[in-house]
Design an enzyme around this catalytic site. Structure first.
Site, PDB file in Angstrom:
ATOM      1  CG  LEU A 105      -2.950  49.200  27.265  1.00 52.04           C
ATOM      2  CD1 LEU A 105      -1.913  50.175  26.703  1.00 52.04           C
ATOM      3  CD2 LEU A 105      -4.339  49.791  27.099  1.00 52.04           C
ATOM      4  CG  ASP A 106      -7.079  44.964  23.383  1.00 57.26           C
ATOM      5  OD1 ASP A 106      -6.462  45.972  23.014  1.00 57.26           O
ATOM      6  OD2 ASP A 106      -8.287  44.799  23.158  1.00 57.26           O
ATOM      7  CE  LYS A 107      -0.506  40.325  18.245  1.00 57.64           C
ATOM      8  NZ  LYS A 107      -0.420  38.919  17.791  1.00 57.64           N
TER       9      LYS A 107
END
Length: 253
Positions: A105-107
């Site tokens: 999951l991106d930041k």
């Protein structure tokens, strides 16, 4: 030692073979053997015992590997490279055994991510052709139209391809649910951007049969039932070459 012994029905359950109740039925029917002998109900085994059902050895994969469900907060980076990223998922969790995330999951995103040290299961879950569901709740910067829902559902051009058809449901004025079987880089954000929407919040709430049910920033082990059901869903899944960390193009949302 007594503390290393485990009841045979619990062993079969934790191995993902069947439930404890079903294991009792197998034992009662004489279909289970321990070191070649039919055991009594409630018999305990050690790690050195050989357990077979209908003559086939049972390996306790749940004991051999770690399977965690983690509610990732915004700001944590899904990488195992602790030298590069200060706010990486490994240092945040501080698990005593070497593990790695299944996908990313991106930041700026939050929600469910699985971690393990089982390379086979990683590749089976990540491979897009296996069509495993991942569910997200998303809010965007303006009211959602029916055209937006239809176009998101049918696929839009991103990253030199057309995204796969998927399930999209409007939940509120600016909120929708989306279920993907694909894992392109920042896929949901790119799909929204193509349709002139900007993602404000993105939370993953389910991966296959595993649901987000723990407080943010915490993790738990998969339950016996979850592990058993996950194995069933993965029975016919192909796998790619095992990697300790999936390529960066995959699974960012």
């Amino acid at each position: 030692m007594e503390e290393n012994l485990k009841r045979i029905n619990k062993f079969l359950s934790e191995a993902g073979y069947c439930s404890r109740r079903e294991a009792d039925k197998l034992i009662d029917a004489g279909r289970v053997t321990i070191n070649g002998k039919i055991p009594e109900m409630g018999t305990k085994i050690s790690v050195n015992d050989v357990v077979q059902v209908d003559g086939k050895p049972i390996k306790n994969t749940k004991d051999a590997f770690v399977y965690l469900a983690f509610n990732k907060p915004i700001g944590i980076v899904c990488t195992t490279d602790t030298r590069v990223e200060k706010d990486n998922i490994i240092d945040y969790i501080k698990y005593p055994k070497r593990i790695f995330p299944i996908g990313r999951l991106d930041k700026p995103s939050e929600g469910l991510i699985l971690l393990t040290d089982d390379g086979d299961i990683v590749n089976k879950i990540l491979r897009a052709s296996n069509n495993h569901d991942k569910e997200y709740i998303v809010t965007v910067n303006k009211p959602i139209s029916q055209t937006f829902i239809e176009r998101m559902s049918n696929g839009v051009p991103i990253l030199d391809t057309i995204s796969k058809k998927c399930t999209v449901e409007k939940l509120g004025t600016n909120e929708f649910r989306i279920i993907l079987t694909q894992g392109l880089n920042r896929q949901i954000r790119r799909m929204c951007e193509y349709l002139d929407y900007e993602v404000e919040t993105l939370k993953r709430v389910r991966i296959m049969n595993i649901k987000l049910d723990m407080p943010i920033g915490t993790y738990r082990e998969l339950t016996e039932e979850e592990f058993k059901d996950l194995n069933k869903l993965l029975e016919d899944s192909a796998k790619e070459v095992t990697s300790t960390e999936p390529p960066r193009r995959r699974k960012n949302k």
